[in-house]
Design a protein around this motif. Structure first.
Motif, PDB file in Angstrom:
ATOM      1  N   ARG A   1     -77.423  99.905 110.096  1.00  0.00           N
ATOM      2  CA  ARG A   1     -76.437  98.899 109.746  1.00  0.00           C
ATOM      3  C   ARG A   1     -76.018  98.931 108.278  1.00  0.00           C
ATOM      4  O   ARG A   1     -75.083  98.214 107.884  1.00  0.00           O
ATOM      5  N   LEU A   2     -76.674  99.745 107.473  1.00  0.00           N
ATOM      6  CA  LEU A   2     -76.362  99.793 106.048  1.00  0.00           C
ATOM      7  C   LEU A   2     -74.956 100.340 105.791  1.00  0.00           C
ATOM      8  O   LEU A   2     -74.452 101.179 106.543  1.00  0.00           O
ATOM      9  N   ASP A   3     -74.366  99.912 104.671  1.00  0.00           N
ATOM     10  CA  ASP A   3     -73.077 100.463 104.253  1.00  0.00           C
ATOM     11  C   ASP A   3     -73.294 101.692 103.363  1.00  0.00           C
ATOM     12  O   ASP A   3     -72.574 101.928 102.417  1.00  0.00           O
ATOM     13  N   LYS A   4     -74.317 102.454 103.689  1.00  0.00           N
ATOM     14  CA  LYS A   4     -74.677 103.672 102.965  1.00  0.00           C
ATOM     15  C   LYS A   4     -74.930 104.778 103.985  1.00  0.00           C
ATOM     16  O   LYS A   4     -75.362 104.503 105.107  1.00  0.00           O
ATOM     17  N   VAL A   5     -74.682 106.009 103.609  1.00  0.00           N
ATOM     18  CA  VAL A   5     -74.930 107.144 104.502  1.00  0.00           C
ATOM     19  C   VAL A   5     -76.403 107.532 104.396  1.00  0.00           C
ATOM     20  O   VAL A   5     -76.927 107.704 103.290  1.00  0.00           O
ATOM     21  N   ILE A   6     -77.062 107.668 105.534  1.00  0.00           N
ATOM     22  CA  ILE A   6     -78.479 108.046 105.562  1.00  0.00           C
ATOM     23  C   ILE A   6     -78.568 109.494 106.034  1.00  0.00           C
ATOM     24  O   ILE A   6     -78.245 109.808 107.185  1.00  0.00           O
ATOM     25  N   VAL A   7     -78.979 110.360 105.132  1.00  0.00           N
ATOM     26  CA  VAL A   7     -79.119 111.788 105.421  1.00  0.00           C
ATOM     27  C   VAL A   7     -80.604 112.123 105.430  1.00  0.00           C
ATOM     28  O   VAL A   7     -81.374 111.562 104.640  1.00  0.00           O
ATOM     29  N   THR A   8     -81.014 113.012 106.315  1.00  0.00           N
ATOM     30  CA  THR A   8     -82.401 113.464 106.264  1.00  0.00           C
ATOM     31  C   THR A   8     -82.460 114.985 106.260  1.00  0.00           C
ATOM     32  O   THR A   8     -81.732 115.651 107.014  1.00  0.00           O
ATOM     33  N   ALA A   9     -83.310 115.508 105.390  1.00  0.00           N
ATOM     34  CA  ALA A   9     -83.562 116.946 105.287  1.00  0.00           C
ATOM     35  C   ALA A   9     -84.920 117.211 105.919  1.00  0.00           C
ATOM     36  O   ALA A   9     -85.963 116.891 105.333  1.00  0.00           O
ATOM     37  N   ILE A  10     -84.913 117.778 107.114  1.00  0.00           N
ATOM     38  CA  ILE A  10     -86.151 117.982 107.876  1.00  0.00           C
ATOM     39  C   ILE A  10     -86.767 119.297 107.412  1.00  0.00           C
ATOM     40  O   ILE A  10     -86.340 120.384 107.797  1.00  0.00           O
ATOM     41  N   ASN A  11     -87.802 119.183 106.588  1.00  0.00           N
ATOM     42  CA  ASN A  11     -88.382 120.357 105.932  1.00  0.00           C
ATOM     43  C   ASN A  11     -89.751 120.733 106.480  1.00  0.00           C
ATOM     44  O   ASN A  11     -90.533 121.410 105.815  1.00  0.00           O
ATOM     45  N   GLY A  12     -90.058 120.302 107.689  1.00  0.00           N
ATOM     46  CA  GLY A  12     -91.334 120.621 108.321  1.00  0.00           C
ATOM     47  C   GLY A  12     -91.352 120.039 109.721  1.00  0.00           C
ATOM     48  O   GLY A  12     -90.331 119.554 110.229  1.00  0.00           O
ATOM     49  N   LEU A  13     -92.527 120.069 110.352  1.00  0.00           N
ATOM     50  CA  LEU A  13     -92.636 119.536 111.709  1.00  0.00           C
ATOM     51  C   LEU A  13     -92.163 118.087 111.768  1.00  0.00           C
ATOM     52  O   LEU A  13     -92.514 117.277 110.916  1.00  0.00           O
ATOM     53  N   ALA A  14     -91.376 117.783 112.797  1.00  0.00           N
ATOM     54  CA  ALA A  14     -90.906 116.412 113.036  1.00  0.00           C
ATOM     55  C   ALA A  14     -91.211 116.084 114.490  1.00  0.00           C
ATOM     56  O   ALA A  14     -90.329 116.096 115.344  1.00  0.00           O
ATOM     57  N   PHE A  15     -92.472 115.798 114.778  1.00  0.00           N
ATOM     58  CA  PHE A  15     -92.907 115.453 116.123  1.00  0.00           C
ATOM     59  C   PHE A  15     -93.058 113.937 116.227  1.00  0.00           C
ATOM     60  O   PHE A  15     -93.351 113.262 115.242  1.00  0.00           O
ATOM     61  N   GLY A  16     -92.906 113.401 117.421  1.00  0.00           N
ATOM     62  CA  GLY A  16     -93.145 111.983 117.623  1.00  0.00           C
ATOM     63  C   GLY A  16     -92.358 111.124 116.654  1.00  0.00           C
ATOM     64  O   GLY A  16     -91.129 111.141 116.629  1.00  0.00           O
ATOM     65  N   MET A  17     -93.071 110.352 115.819  1.00  0.00           N
ATOM     66  CA  MET A  17     -92.411 109.439 114.887  1.00  0.00           C
ATOM     67  C   MET A  17     -91.527 110.177 113.901  1.00  0.00           C
ATOM     68  O   MET A  17     -90.514 109.628 113.443  1.00  0.00           O
ATOM     69  N   GLY A  18     -91.855 111.412 113.556  1.00  0.00           N
ATOM     70  CA  GLY A  18     -90.984 112.188 112.672  1.00  0.00           C
ATOM     71  C   GLY A  18     -89.630 112.410 113.306  1.00  0.00           C
ATOM     72  O   GLY A  18     -88.583 112.288 112.652  1.00  0.00           O
ATOM     73  N   CYS A  19     -89.625 112.703 114.598  1.00  0.00           N
ATOM     74  CA  CYS A  19     -88.376 112.880 115.334  1.00  0.00           C
ATOM     75  C   CYS A  19     -87.667 111.540 115.518  1.00  0.00           C
ATOM     76  O   CYS A  19     -86.446 111.447 115.353  1.00  0.00           O
ATOM     77  N   VAL A  20     -88.429 110.490 115.843  1.00  0.00           N
ATOM     78  CA  VAL A  20     -87.847 109.152 115.992  1.00  0.00           C
ATOM     79  C   VAL A  20     -87.106 108.755 114.722  1.00  0.00           C
ATOM     80  O   VAL A  20     -85.972 108.259 114.772  1.00  0.00           O
ATOM     81  N   PHE A  21     -87.741 108.974 113.580  1.00  0.00           N
ATOM     82  CA  PHE A  21     -87.107 108.607 112.313  1.00  0.00           C
ATOM     83  C   PHE A  21     -85.835 109.432 112.100  1.00  0.00           C
ATOM     84  O   PHE A  21     -84.787 108.891 111.734  1.00  0.00           O
ATOM     85  N   ALA A  22     -85.933 110.734 112.320  1.00  0.00           N
ATOM     86  CA  ALA A  22     -84.770 111.602 112.097  1.00  0.00           C
ATOM     87  C   ALA A  22     -83.590 111.181 112.969  1.00  0.00           C
ATOM     88  O   ALA A  22     -82.437 111.166 112.512  1.00  0.00           O
ATOM     89  N   LEU A  23     -83.864 110.824 114.230  1.00  0.00           N
ATOM     90  CA  LEU A  23     -82.791 110.425 115.139  1.00  0.00           C
ATOM     91  C   LEU A  23     -82.081 109.156 114.672  1.00  0.00           C
ATOM     92  O   LEU A  23     -80.926 108.918 115.041  1.00  0.00           O
ATOM     93  N   ALA A  24     -82.777 108.340 113.865  1.00  0.00           N
ATOM     94  CA  ALA A  24     -82.175 107.102 113.374  1.00  0.00           C
ATOM     95  C   ALA A  24     -81.310 107.331 112.134  1.00  0.00           C
ATOM     96  O   ALA A  24     -80.641 106.399 111.687  1.00  0.00           O
ATOM     97  N   CYS A  25     -81.331 108.544 111.590  1.00  0.00           N
ATOM     98  CA  CYS A  25     -80.521 108.846 110.407  1.00  0.00           C
ATOM     99  C   CYS A  25     -79.105 109.242 110.825  1.00  0.00           C
ATOM    100  O   CYS A  25     -78.886 109.758 111.924  1.00  0.00           O
ATOM    101  N   ASP A  26     -78.151 109.034 109.921  1.00  0.00           N
ATOM    102  CA  ASP A  26     -76.752 109.328 110.244  1.00  0.00           C
ATOM    103  C   ASP A  26     -76.497 110.832 110.341  1.00  0.00           C
ATOM    104  O   ASP A  26     -75.751 111.289 111.202  1.00  0.00           O
ATOM    105  N   ILE A  27     -77.097 111.591 109.439  1.00  0.00           N
ATOM    106  CA  ILE A  27     -76.902 113.043 109.411  1.00  0.00           C
ATOM    107  C   ILE A  27     -78.262 113.708 109.315  1.00  0.00           C
ATOM    108  O   ILE A  27     -79.075 113.379 108.444  1.00  0.00           O
ATOM    109  N   ARG A  28     -78.506 114.681 110.197  1.00  0.00           N
ATOM    110  CA  ARG A  28     -79.789 115.367 110.270  1.00  0.00           C
ATOM    111  C   ARG A  28     -79.592 116.869 110.022  1.00  0.00           C
ATOM    112  O   ARG A  28     -78.858 117.529 110.758  1.00  0.00           O
ATOM    113  N   VAL A  29     -80.277 117.362 109.007  1.00  0.00           N
ATOM    114  CA  VAL A  29     -80.224 118.779 108.673  1.00  0.00           C
ATOM    115  C   VAL A  29     -81.656 119.302 108.678  1.00  0.00           C
ATOM    116  O   VAL A  29     -82.549 118.679 108.098  1.00  0.00           O
ATOM    117  N   ILE A  30     -81.888 120.425 109.335  1.00  0.00           N
ATOM    118  CA  ILE A  30     -83.244 120.955 109.490  1.00  0.00           C
ATOM    119  C   ILE A  30     -83.312 122.373 108.941  1.00  0.00           C
ATOM    120  O   ILE A  30     -82.326 123.112 108.990  1.00  0.00           O
TER     121      ILE A  30
END
Length: 334
Positions: A131-160
């Protein structure tokens, strides 16, 4: 925060870009303290007009491997009996309501409701990021299992980066992917593909994730941070009003049935986590993780496969594992 507690989130602001690094070495497991700091950050960002974009990544070559197993075990043991769907749904709703108020959250952390508040805090934090008026980007620089994936999916832009894997692996431990994981995954890739991934609990390579639309870009490891920093910096100068309206149009237009889906998911997560099967699987997985020092990416993958293949899904005793797995488990006293 106690002086002895290592900050789980490292913050660095340059101009209108805030870079946030997960910092729970050596694997950056998501734990209760990280959930508290993330919740505090999400609330603070709502009031900070100096920031236009946030970039989340991990320290060194570790992103957010998955949820801290110790915290999950405490949650699994927090209820003396398995909960019914109706009871779990009521508990989840009450916890999410209380989590809206920081004072109530802090008070309930000292009560038996502590574990329910942990889950509610995650839902609230990720919803605030959307809901923020800011862009949320995530740089996935390692394993993103379980909660790591959950968090990434909640970001606006995902780069791995091209050497990392991602996935909702919870079903390997007899759990349901919570925090919005099942709902966001389904909305991104469709019911059929989501069911395949969730029932198998399997992870994807970076290329597979991009092909499914789970991530936006795959970048060589050495270029990941410069690429995402440049991207986030560029987007940080966009109109906050326009960003807010774009995100509202995208997320809320598709989210009218999401509230019901999230409520159902939260109740299901409580039911699964408090089951005897989850406790057995988590115990086994924790012992496997503890048997490795240092804990490598391959150790995490092999341990997850070992638990999944051991046959802990039934209500009875584990089935006999294959010879290789039997020897591995015997070596750590299982």
């Amino acid at each position: 925060m106690s002086a002895s507690v290592i900050p789980r989130l490292l913050l660095e602001q340059n101009g209108r870009l805030l870079t946030v690094r997960f910092n729970n070495p050596p694997r950056n497991f998501f734990d209760e303290q990280m959930s508290i700091e993330l919740d505090d950050l999400a609330r603070a960002l709502r009031r900070d007009d100096s920031i236009g974009a946030v970039l989340f990544t991990g320290v060194e070559d570790s992103y957010m491997t998955h949820f801290d197993v110790g915290d999950l075990l405490r949650a699994s043991r927090s209820m003396p009996v398995s909960m019914s769907y109706k009871s779990a749904r009521v508990a989840a709703a009450l916890a999410r309501g209380a989590a809206r108020w920081p004072g109530a959250d802090q008070l309930l952390r000292r009560t038996p409701a502590r574990q329910a508040m942990l889950l509610a805090r995650i839902y609230g934090s990720l919803d605030r990021l959307n809901r923020l008026d800011k862009v949320i980007v995530t740089a996935i620089n390692g394993l993103a299992f379980g909660m790591g994936c959950v968090f990434a999916l909640a970001c606006d832009i995902r780069v791995i980066n091209d050497s990392s894997d991602i996935g909702l692996t919870e079903s390997a431990l007899n759990m349901l992917a919570a925090g919005g994981g099942t709902q966001r995954l389904t909305r991104m890739i469709g019911t059929g593909r989501a069911l395949d991934l969730l029932l198998e609990g399997r992870w994807l390579t970076a290329t597979e994730a991009a092909d499914l639309g789970l991530v936006h870009s795959v970048i060589p490891s050495t270029d990941l941070l410069p690429y995402t920093t440049n991207l986030a910096e560029r987007l940080s100068h966009r109109s906050a009003v326009n960003i807010r309206e774009i995100k509202r149009a995208v997320y809320e237009a598709a989210a009218r049935p999401l509230a019901g889906g999230l409520a159902r998911e939260a109740a299901g997560a409580i039911i699964a986590l408090t089951s005897p099967q989850a406790e057995r699987a988590l115990n086994t997985y924790q012992k496997l993780l503890d048997s490795h020092e240092p804990l490598t990416d391959n150790d995490v993958k092999v341990s997850l496969r070992t638990v999944a293949d051991q046959g802990l899904c039934s209500s009875g005793e584990p089935t006999s594992p294959p010879g290789v797995l039997r020897e591995k488990l015997k070596g750590i006293g299982l």
